[in-house]
Motif scaffolding. Structure first.
Motif, PDB file in Angstrom:
ATOM      1  N   UNK A   3      23.601  42.092  -6.670  1.00  0.00           N
ATOM      2  CA  UNK A   3      23.899  41.638  -8.026  1.00  0.00           C
ATOM      3  C   UNK A   3      25.040  42.460  -8.612  1.00  0.00           C
ATOM      4  N   UNK A   4      24.995  43.776  -8.429  1.00  0.00           N
ATOM      5  CA  UNK A   4      26.045  44.657  -8.941  1.00  0.00           C
ATOM      6  C   UNK A   4      27.395  44.321  -8.291  1.00  0.00           C
ATOM      7  N   UNK A   5      27.384  44.052  -6.997  1.00  0.00           N
ATOM      8  CA  UNK A   5      28.615  43.681  -6.295  1.00  0.00           C
ATOM      9  C   UNK A   5      29.160  42.360  -6.835  1.00  0.00           C
ATOM     10  N   UNK A   6      28.273  41.416  -7.103  1.00  0.00           N
ATOM     11  CA  UNK A   6      28.666  40.122  -7.652  1.00  0.00           C
ATOM     12  C   UNK A   6      29.291  40.286  -9.046  1.00  0.00           C
ATOM     13  N   UNK A   9      32.778  41.730  -8.711  1.00  0.00           N
ATOM     14  CA  UNK A   9      33.717  40.701  -8.253  1.00  0.00           C
ATOM     15  C   UNK A   9      34.145  39.797  -9.402  1.00  0.00           C
ATOM     16  N   UNK A  10      33.176  39.387 -10.211  1.00  0.00           N
ATOM     17  CA  UNK A  10      33.487  38.519 -11.352  1.00  0.00           C
ATOM     18  C   UNK A  10      34.371  39.247 -12.361  1.00  0.00           C
ATOM     19  N   UNK A  11      34.129  40.547 -12.565  1.00  0.00           N
ATOM     20  CA  UNK A  11      34.955  41.333 -13.482  1.00  0.00           C
ATOM     21  C   UNK A  11      36.387  41.442 -12.961  1.00  0.00           C
ATOM     22  N   UNK A  12      36.563  41.623 -11.651  1.00  0.00           N
ATOM     23  CA  UNK A  12      37.905  41.674 -11.063  1.00  0.00           C
ATOM     24  C   UNK A  12      38.622  40.339 -11.237  1.00  0.00           C
TER      25      UNK A  12
END
Length: 126
Positions: A3-6, A9-12
């Motif tokens: 979830x944190x990785x997702x 990614x969305x923030x990038x």
């Protein structure tokens, strides 16, 4: 951890889209309506003041999660596809001009100070 990785990614992706909008704003083929929305979206993204303060649980983050992507989507829909593709390519290697960033930050801060002054002046003095 997934979830944190997702979320990262969305923030990038959100950051890349804001750079894309920044570049599209300076493009000569971008319509004025899209430029107006870009100013609002980037101003809101950079502004320290939100419509719903972030300290309010759940609701405070909803405006960032909903309003920013919605504004980005709306602006991109108004920009010609050729401009989007050109700016997307330039955004991959774009680096911010520090002097312009500081000037933009000062302008945004001054706008908020003026807005607060006008509100306080109208409420408490008049």
């Amino acid at each position: 951890m997934k979830i944190l990785k997702n979320i990262k990614e969305k923030a990038k992706k959100l950051k890349r889209e804001l750079v894309l909008l920044h570049l599209a704003y300076g493009h000569s083929q971008t319509p004025w309506t899209a430029k107006a929305i870009i100013v609002l979206v980037i101003g809101y993204a950079l502004s320290p003041i939100d419509l719903i303060p972030d300290f309010i649980p759940v609701l405070g983050l909803l405006d960032d999660i909903i309003l920013l992507p919605l504004g980005i989507y709306w602006a991109i829909k108004l920009i010609p596809n050729e401009v989007i593709e050109e700016c997307r390519e330039r955004a991959r290697t774009y680096s911010w001009d520090k002097k312009k960033s500081i000037v933009a930050g000062v302008i945004i801060a001054l706008i908020w100070i003026l807005a607060v002054y006008l509100i306080v002046n109208n409420i408490f003095i008049n």
